[in-house]
Design a protein around this motif. Structure first.
Motif, mmCIF file in Angstrom:
data_model
loop_
_atom_site.group_PDB
_atom_site.id
_atom_site.type_symbol
_atom_site.label_atom_id
_atom_site.label_comp_id
_atom_site.label_asym_id
_atom_site.label_seq_id
_atom_site.Cartn_x
_atom_site.Cartn_y
_atom_site.Cartn_z
ATOM 1 N N THR A 228 0.820 -1.207 0.000
ATOM 2 C CA THR A 228 0.000 0.000 0.000
ATOM 3 C C THR A 228 0.851 1.253 0.000
ATOM 4 O O THR A 228 1.995 1.257 0.462
ATOM 5 C CB THR A 228 -0.893 0.041 1.251
ATOM 6 N N VAL A 229 0.273 2.297 -0.536
ATOM 7 C CA VAL A 229 0.886 3.624 -0.511
ATOM 8 C C VAL A 229 -0.125 4.569 0.101
ATOM 9 O O VAL A 229 -1.294 4.584 -0.310
ATOM 10 C CB VAL A 229 1.239 4.104 -1.924
ATOM 11 N N SER A 230 0.308 5.304 1.076
ATOM 12 C CA SER A 230 -0.602 6.261 1.697
ATOM 13 C C SER A 230 0.091 7.600 1.815
ATOM 14 O O SER A 230 1.309 7.674 1.955
ATOM 15 C CB SER A 230 -1.007 5.784 3.089
ATOM 16 N N VAL A 231 -0.708 8.646 1.749
ATOM 17 C CA VAL A 231 -0.168 10.010 1.768
ATOM 18 C C VAL A 231 -0.952 10.840 2.759
ATOM 19 O O VAL A 231 -2.157 10.685 2.889
ATOM 20 C CB VAL A 231 -0.300 10.676 0.377
ATOM 21 N N ASN A 232 -0.230 11.717 3.408
ATOM 22 C CA ASN A 232 -0.822 12.647 4.357
ATOM 23 C C ASN A 232 -0.278 14.029 4.087
ATOM 24 O O ASN A 232 0.938 14.200 3.998
ATOM 25 C CB ASN A 232 -0.287 12.269 5.745
ATOM 26 N N HIS A 233 -1.147 15.008 3.916
ATOM 27 C CA HIS A 233 -0.682 16.396 3.814
ATOM 28 C C HIS A 233 -1.421 17.220 4.854
ATOM 29 O O HIS A 233 -2.615 17.058 5.022
ATOM 30 C CB HIS A 233 -1.016 17.006 2.450
ATOM 31 N N ASN A 234 -0.701 18.121 5.478
ATOM 32 C CA ASN A 234 -1.348 19.042 6.406
ATOM 33 C C ASN A 234 -0.754 20.423 6.248
ATOM 34 O O ASN A 234 0.456 20.584 6.255
ATOM 35 C CB ASN A 234 -1.116 18.608 7.855
ATOM 36 N N VAL A 235 -1.625 21.391 6.112
ATOM 37 C CA VAL A 235 -1.173 22.776 6.069
ATOM 38 C C VAL A 235 -1.833 23.492 7.232
ATOM 39 O O VAL A 235 -3.045 23.380 7.436
ATOM 40 C CB VAL A 235 -1.586 23.463 4.757
ATOM 41 N N THR A 236 -1.019 24.206 7.995
ATOM 42 C CA THR A 236 -1.559 24.978 9.102
ATOM 43 C C THR A 236 -1.115 26.421 8.957
ATOM 44 O O THR A 236 0.068 26.684 8.756
ATOM 45 C CB THR A 236 -1.047 24.441 10.449
ATOM 46 N N VAL A 237 -2.071 27.322 9.033
ATOM 47 C CA VAL A 237 -1.749 28.748 8.961
ATOM 48 C C VAL A 237 -2.214 29.375 10.250
ATOM 49 O O VAL A 237 -3.347 29.148 10.683
ATOM 50 C CB VAL A 237 -2.471 29.430 7.780
ATOM 51 N N ARG A 238 -1.332 30.122 10.867
ATOM 52 C CA ARG A 238 -1.743 30.820 12.071
ATOM 53 C C ARG A 238 -1.413 32.301 11.908
ATOM 54 O O ARG A 238 -0.450 32.676 11.266
ATOM 55 C CB ARG A 238 -1.031 30.274 13.298
ATOM 56 N N GLY A 239 -2.248 33.104 12.482
ATOM 57 C CA GLY A 239 -1.980 34.539 12.391
ATOM 58 C C GLY A 239 -3.168 35.310 12.906
ATOM 59 O O GLY A 239 -4.168 34.747 13.345
ATOM 60 N N SER A 240 -3.057 36.596 12.810
ATOM 61 C CA SER A 240 -4.084 37.457 13.357
ATOM 62 C C SER A 240 -5.034 37.862 12.239
ATOM 63 O O SER A 240 -4.621 38.462 11.252
ATOM 64 C CB SER A 240 -3.424 38.680 13.980
ATOM 65 N N LEU A 241 -6.297 37.534 12.422
ATOM 66 C CA LEU A 241 -7.297 37.856 11.416
ATOM 67 C C LEU A 241 -7.742 39.293 11.644
ATOM 68 O O LEU A 241 -8.048 39.671 12.780
ATOM 69 C CB LEU A 241 -8.472 36.890 11.563
ATOM 70 N N PHE A 242 -7.780 40.087 10.610
ATOM 71 C CA PHE A 242 -8.131 41.517 10.696
ATOM 72 C C PHE A 242 -7.282 42.214 11.739
ATOM 73 O O PHE A 242 -7.723 43.150 12.404
ATOM 74 C CB PHE A 242 -9.624 41.716 11.054
ATOM 75 N N ASN A 243 -6.092 41.706 11.944
ATOM 76 C CA ASN A 243 -5.199 42.281 12.945
ATOM 77 C C ASN A 243 -5.795 42.299 14.338
ATOM 78 O O ASN A 243 -5.402 43.085 15.177
ATOM 79 C CB ASN A 243 -4.811 43.715 12.554
ATOM 80 N N ALA A 244 -6.773 41.480 14.586
ATOM 81 C CA ALA A 244 -7.422 41.551 15.889
ATOM 82 C C ALA A 244 -7.706 40.173 16.476
ATOM 83 O O ALA A 244 -7.708 40.007 17.687
ATOM 84 C CB ALA A 244 -8.731 42.337 15.778
#
Lengths: 944, 511
Positions: A276-292
């Protein structure tokens, strides 16, 4: 006075830290950092600013006129003051009075983690996680073995304050399968009554609190990718085609069978299993929304192939977390929303058994076959009785399950303006899963109906509301922390199915379970005297819709005391003992989670379309009253626990030792009722007691703790003994259904014995030590061998469970592995007992293969031996689940903060004397489990 | 905010007892539920069950009855002895742990419980309170008599098999520990109940198919009187003969062909004049693993693969059931070559069975079929349309003859005629004379006519041949040629689970 501003960050990861106390030394003046880790303070020249934060080493900086002071503070391992959740509140490890273990993301088990519970595997004493080999499949999680028999043994799982159900929907792999492990920040495991009692009604099997990752103001991006290459390395030994031909002749099968032998050499297990071949991707973005608004967004994709042909698990997760604060941090709002889409194709694991059985002298394909070009045992166009081609069965079946899940919560935490030591917390949670199953399959059959086309839909919802007030103030040397609240939860389940649309006699129906409603009122008082003597008192009153009005309320309470010996004068300056705390706790928790939701009501059930009756020549929709028990009430578990938390040599060695006894009383047990007095012969009643005694030991050592060289070991051991101390009328109850025979069983509940003990005949041997087939010891001496001669031999629960992990970090390298061992667990080898007999070389009208273990026993006839104790095997094992090695490149460029490349192996090895495929089986009955593939993993983690 | 804990069912197939009877149609549906317990094991299809301790499908009333009355004797053998309980039953080494014995005890008591529930819910007070209409009230009078009849039927089987029962009537509340009544007292109760309800029952043969009438009451009375000596020590053969006579006068007629009684359309073909009470099976609406489904699928030969000939899948259950040697020998000697009742298939098979698990040993028969009298297969390939003839007129013919021989009155000529009627119907030209009509002949003829119809153990006990060593059939007492078994096996043990839940129960002697 001047104003100084700045940001406080965590030295370990440069992330801003909110809530850090920034105080002028020797004064009451100070502030706290906001969600972005920022602070602003009026300060005089020469004053010393102290930055302190729970669990971190305080830092002092003299003000010499700087306008900006940025501080990076460091986690203080020696303090071990990690904040841990205790349900409707937090405490620190140091101040905890109950048996609580926290595992945070840095300690998670590494490897091919697809479902979140595996992050915990082997990490916590007393917690076992047993996962099937099927992709994305659910696990059996148990804390201290579970405290019930017929009622649920599942721990309560709380995600961000939302207690989730253990019930899955059709189309999904499992209730935890839709959760992205990458979104999880920490697990807290509550084990004893004093820790769990705040969850009263559902706390008897322990509680696992999951906290998801939260937003932060500083912008960052993470990307994780992982490839997994899996391969089944072990198969059940059956005769090869040549051996099979020899056996068929050696066993003198009739000529009409011998003539069926083919020329092919097919290994059917090889044919149905695949790499078997399995793949995992994860993208995480963190930050301030509307600077607030601090925010976190993550997106994950998992595509996992199952080891059985066609089996597949795909998942996409979206998660958004918003964590704004208002009114000078007086109001904190946490919003977590998660969407999960699961696409499954289910490969029938029953074909593993079919592959063991299918004639190895026949080919997979047969161009002349009318059954889709697959070989089938047939006479012209008519199939012969005796199983069908497992490869065809897999490839011709298309069983799809899709599920969509939304879950999330919004949490308001308001600190009163006029009374800052008082806060009000409101948590609203919602969890909805819709599952769709579609089946469109063809069967090789002689029936006029050649397959199955069906559709089903199921929807579960779970709504919760929790609100509580918390008052926390220090009066002299006494710190009080008081909590009181209300909790409401409702579960629904409904759906419909079509039946087989190709079959005019098949039918569909709709279904809707009665709702489950749980309501609780709770309160807790934590008192700390002189920071050395700690006391926790908890009370909860719970109501459940499962019981009648007279019985539905249960009162659950707990008390715990802890004494921090190491803060006493006689130990304060000890070089050896850096921390020593004695704990003792006692409490009562409840259990109401049984399958029946309305057993107390007088109900009639209309028969489904195939369960009607006939008057004249017309169909009457018959109504049959359902079994009823209006007297049902709460099962109660009383837990007494004594524990020691210790730290030695400046916390280089830490750990704990717990001894506990749990007594579950008024077990919700399905027990006989007098025949003729109810609408069944057996109903769920409050009968029976179960006692669990155990000892847990944890040892963590930081062998090396240096700037760029860390080596630690974590070892845990659990001794567990479960015994049924009382059963209804002292009567044995059979359990443990097995393959081979209709309604056959192999286990028993009996007073004075462990649950699920194996109930077998004692095999006789001749003087050479060979088994005498069908001959058992006449244990009761009445000269008749019948049911009265069966005896109890061993049980599936391990006596001792060990877990061991080590992590090594040297400069950029990291290396870790974990080991798990179970000692004294026994397995009934149903693969051999129902298959390894020479008579089975005939499979009805055709030939069939059998395991080669038949050569060890020389048994002929299944029914003569299936209940023999020779099939009870010691399945103690030592396993290495995961080993990983990684290297982190730091500060690669302006944009890329770091890159970690890693590789690993999952299911590295198993050492066991058990003769079957895998000693780790559910409930101690091994009946061709879905094999756990050995996986090779490579992955990369990018931080931007 | 705690009122939400008061939940009610959401499913439209679940009805609250409190609301149900607002609809007057409910009475018919609830009495149908009492009947349904003879045919169904649960409300969610053939794999569901409302009793425990036994495999769901196996717990069907007619199935466990067949196991206890037929499998324990000389007519039948079950190949798959890893089905728990089968080995001990057919080798006469059963214990109180046996799941089939539990299934019989519990399933039958469930009928009692359901009947009592119906009686409790249809008292005059309750009907008044619900202002039930006159026409439905008239129906309810019949239904109540039928509920009592089904209860008496259940106690009859408990008396026969166990010699005692938990004794509950409509006066006993749910979940009470019931008193236990012994054989003689059960006999009295059954007799007085059946006599008491006679006037409320529909005339014999006149009720809707599937519902019981006076004929069923007469049949039970005839049976308890025939076996009264076994049950109470006092013979009642003349009472038996009187009720046989009453049945013979009730308008029942033998089916035109023997096999009609065992075909998929036996509710519609000529058998419906013969069958006094059926256990219903239907491939679509009343699916169950009851006696007909089991016998039709089970008797398909592993070598013959003759499922299509009896309207099920070709290989069906691959030779699950065969006959024992002693039964096969009843057809030897040339008199039965053309007898329709002789459905033995012996080709390539030895008559004896030395290895029970070898499905190619021993003869098979083809008595029951899922084909209609026109040769049309039933709706389903596994779940048959064939109803099980629990009571049928042919049995009355033979009971009359036996009761006469045992001194119950009547005439020898009538007895001989009744026996010869059956032979004539079976197209067997070898009629018997008055001199040939003996008790041993009756026992054999009962086996030829009524084999696999759940009578055999009772018959052998009445003839004193079940236990002891006067008649040893293959595998009796766990010997392939048969060995003597102790007399306490004339009664089954009270199942452990039933004993444990009712402290008033005592175990039968010898167990």
């Amino acid at each position: 006075q001047s104003t100084v501003t700045g940001t406080v960050t965590d030295k370990a990861n440069a992330m801003p830290l909110p809530g850090v106390n920034v105080i002028i030394k020797g004064t009451a003046r100070g502030t706290a950092t906001d969600f972005d880790g920022k602070y602003s303070l009026e300060v005089n020249q020469g004053e010393i600013i102290v930055y302190s934060y729970v669990g971190y080493t305080p830092q002092e900086i003299e003000f010499t006129g700087q306008s900006n002071i940025d501080v990076a503070i460091e986690e203080d391992a020696s303090q071990l003051e990690e904040v841990i959740l205790i349900g409707y509140g937090t405490t620190t490890k140091k101040d905890a009075t109950g048996s609580v273990d926290a595992v945070t993301s840095k300690d998670f088990t590494r490897g091919n983690i697809v479902t979140p519970e595996n992050l915990l595997s082997g990490r916590v004493a007393g917690v076992t996680v047993n996962t099937s080999g099927a992709p994305g499949s659910g696990s059996e999680i148990k804390i201290r073995g579970g405290s019930s028999i017929n009622a649920s043994n599942n721990p309560l799982i709380v995600i961000d304050g939302l207690p989730i159900t253990n019930d899955n929907v059709g189309g999904s792999r499992g209730v935890l399968a839709s959760i992205n492990p990458n979104d999880i920040d920490s697990f807290t495991v509550l084990k004893d009554a004093s820790a769990t009692a705040i969850y009263g009604s559902r706390a008897s099997n322990g509680v696992i609190i999951i906290v998801t990752k939260k937003g932060r103001s500083e912008f960052s991006v993470d990307y994780d990718v992982q490839y997994t290459l899996g391969d089944i390395d072990e198969q059940i030994e059956v005769f090869s085609a040549d051996e099979f031909r020899a056996q068929v002749i050696a066993q003198n099968l009739p000529n009409n069978f011998i003539s069926q032998l083919g020329d092919a050499n097919t290994d059917w297990q090889d044919e149905i299993f695949r790499k078997t071949v399995s793949v995992n991707h994860n993208v995480t973005v963190r930050g301030s929304l509307f600077n607030a608004i601090p925010a976190r967004f993550s997106f994950g994709v998992t595509e996992q192939e199952g080891a059985i042909l066609t089996s597949e698990f795909d998942r996409r997760n979206l998660s958004l977390s918003l964590n704004p604060t208002f009114f000078d941090n007086h109001l904190k709002v946490n919003l977590n929303t998660n969407l999960s889409y699961e696409d499954n194709r289910f490969g029938d694991s029953g074909q593993i058994g079919a592959a063991l059985r299918y004639d190895p002298t026949q080919p997979v394909y047969d161009p002349s076959s009318p059954f889709g070009g697959f070989y089938q045992h047939r006479n012209g166009n008519t199939l012969l009785l005796g199983g069908s081609n497992p490869v065809a069965a897999l490839l011709q079946t298309n069983n799809i399950g899709d599920s969509e899940r939304f879950y999330g919560n919004i949490n308001f935490d308001y600190k009163f303006h006029f009374l800052p030591e008082m806060k009000f917390v409101l948590n609203l949670g919602y969890d909805k899963t819709e599952g769709v199953s579609r089946n469109n399959s063809i069967y090789a059959t002689n029936d006029p109906i050649k397959g199955n086309r069906s559709f089903s839909f199921q929807e579960r919802t779970n709504q919760s509301l929790d609100g509580f007030l918390n008052y926390n103030k220090k009066f002299g040397t006494i710190n009080t922390d008081l909590t009181a609240g209300y909790s409401y939860q409702r579960f629904t389940n409904e759906g419909h199915f079509t039946g087989n649309q190709r079959d005019p006699n098949s039918f569909g129906d709709t279904f809707a379970d009665p709702d489950i409603v749980l309501i609780g009122f709770f309160g807790r008082a934590n008192l700390t005297v002189a920071e050395k003597y700690l006391m926790t008192l908890t009370y909860r009153r719970d109501g459940t819709s499962r019981f009648s009005e007279d019985n539905r309320w249960g009162d659950f309470y707990a008390g715990a005391f802890a004494w921090k010996l190491s803060d006493e004068d006689f130990l304060k300056d000890s070089k050896t003992i850096s921390n020593l705390k004695l704990r003792v706790g006692y409490g009562i928790t409840g259990q109401q989670e049984i399958g029946e939701r309305d057993l107390f009501l007088s109900r009639y059930q209309a028969g489904s379309n195939n369960s009607q009756y006939q008057f004249g020549n017309g169909v009457v929709s018959s109504l049959i009253p359902s079994e009823i028990n209006p007297d049902l009430k709460w099962e109660e578990t009383k837990t007494l626990e004594v524990g020691i938390d210790y730290g030695l040599f400046d916390e280089y060695v830490t750990g704990s030792l717990n001894v506990f006894q749990k007594d579950s009383e008024d077990l919700l047990f399905n027990a006989p009722v007098p025949d003729g007095s109810n609408f069944s012969n057996s109903i769920v009643q409050n009968i029976g007691n179960l006692r669990i005694q155990g000892l847990e030991f944890t040892l963590n050592t930081d062998v090396i703790r240096k700037e760029d060289f860390n080596l630690n070991f974590n070892f845990n051991a659990t001794l567990l003994d479960r015994e049924i101390t009382e059963l209804a009328f002292g009567q044995d109850v059979t359990t443990g259904g097995i393959a081979g025979g209709t309604g056959n069983f192999i286990q028993l509940f009996r007073e004075g014995e462990s649950p699920n003990s194996f109930y077998v005949f004692k095999q006789l041997r001749d003087t050479q030590g060979n088994y005498i087939e069908g001959a058992y010891v006449d244990l009761n001496g009445d000269n008749i061998i019948n049911d009265e001669d069966r005896y109890l031999k061993e049980n599936p629960d391990a006596d001792v469970i060990f877990g061991f992990q080590t992590n090594l970090e040297y400069k950029g390298f990291d290396f870790s592995f974990n080991l798990r061992a179970n000692i004294g667990n026994y397995v009934y080898n149903n693969v051999n007992s129902a298959r390894a007999q020479f008579d089975l070389l005939r499979s009805d009208a055709v030939l069939g293969n059998i395991p080669t273990s038949v050569l060890d026993t020389n048994f002929q006839t299944t029914s003569d031996v299936i209940l023999s104790d020779v099939y009870i095997e010691n399945a103690s094992f030592l396993k290495m689940d995961n080993i990983t090695l990684g290297y982190t490149f730091k500060d690669l460029s302006k944009f890329i903060k770091s890159v970690r490349l890693w590789g690993g192996i999952q299911n590295v090895f198993t050492i066991t004397e058990y003769s079957g495929l895998d000693p780790e089986v559910f409930n101690g009955i091994d009946n061709t489990i879905y094999p756990r593939p050995r996986n090779i993993l490579i992955g990369a983690n990018f931080k931007f | 905010c705690t009122d939400d804990l008061n939940i009610t069912p959401n499913d439209d197939d679940t009805l609250l007892g409190a609301d149900l009877y607002e609809d007057e149609a409910a009475y018919e549906r609830v009495i149908a539920g009492v009947y349904a317990n003879l045919a169904l094991t649960g409300t969610f299809g053939p794999e569901s069950s409302n009793i425990e301790g036994i495999d769901a499908g196996t717990s069907q009333f007619g199935r466990v009855l067949l196991y206890l009355q037929t499998l324990t004797a000389d007519q039948m053998i079950w190949s798959y002895e890893n089905d728990p309980g089968t080995r001990e039953l057919q080798r006469n080494i059963w214990t109180a742990q046996n799941p089939m014995i539990l299934g019989m005890y519990s399933r039958t008591h469930l009928t009692i419980s359901l009947a009592n529930n119906f009686l409790r819910e249809t008292t005059a007070d309750k009907l008044d309170a619900r202002s039930v209409s006159e026409s439905v009230r008239a129906d309810i009078v019949e239904y109540r008599a039928e509920a009592r009849l089904l209860r008496a039927l259940s106690y009859y089987y408990m008396m026969d098999l166990f010699g005692k029962a938990n004794f509950g009537t409509e006066a006993d509340a749910i979940n009470t520990v019931l008193p236990v009544v012994e054989r003689a007292e059960l006999f009295q109760f059954i007799e007085s109940e059946l006599l008491d309800i006679e006037s409320d029952l529909v005339d014999a043969g006149q009720n809707q198919y599937g519902r019981a009438d006076k004929g069923v009451a007469y049949m039970i009375l005839a049976k308890i009187y025939l076996n009264a000596e076994v049950y109470t020590g006092t013979p009642r053969y003349s009472d038996c003969l009187n009720y046989c006579q009453q049945l013979l006068n009730s308008g029942y007629v033998l089916a035109s062909e023997y096999k009609n009684n065992f075909q998929a359309d036996n509710n519609l073909n000529s058998a419906n004049g013969e069958i006094i009470f059926p256990i219903i099976s239907d491939g679509v609406t009343i699916q169950n693993y009851g006696p007909t489904t089991v016998m039709i699928n089970g008797s398909v030969g592993s070598l013959e693969v003759n499922g299509a000939e009896v309207g099920v899948s070709e290989a069906a259950w691959g030779g699950a059931i065969r006959v024992r040697k002693e039964f096969a020998q009843l057809w030897e000697g040339g008199d039965f070559i053309d007898d329709d009742r002789n459905t033995i298939i012996s080709a390539d098979r030895p008559i004896g069975i030395t290895d029970i698990s070898d499905q190619s040993q021993g003869y098979i028969i083809q008595k029951y079929s899922n084909l209609s009298s026109d040769g049309v297969p039933g709706a389903d390939q596994t779940f048959v349309d064939t109803d099980f003839p629990l009571f049928r007129l042919a049995d009355v013919h033979l009971m009359y003859a036996e009761a006469h021989l045992r001194g119950g009155g009547g005439t020898i000529s009538e007895a001989v005629n009744l026996v010869n009627d059956l032979r004539a119907r079976a197209n067997n030209p070898n009629t018997i004379s008055a001199g040939e009509l003996t008790l041993p002949f009756i026992l054999d003829e009962r086996s030829r006519e009524l084999h696999w119809e759940a009578h055999r153990r009772q018959d052998l006990i009445r003839f004193g041949l079940f236990t002891g060593g006067n008649y040893n059939w293959a595998w009796k007492g766990n010997g392939s040629n048969g060995i003597a078994i102790p007399s306490h096996l004339n009664l089954f043990p009270i199942p452990n689970l039933s004993m444990s839940s009712n402290p008033n129960l005592t175990q039968n002697p010898g167990y």
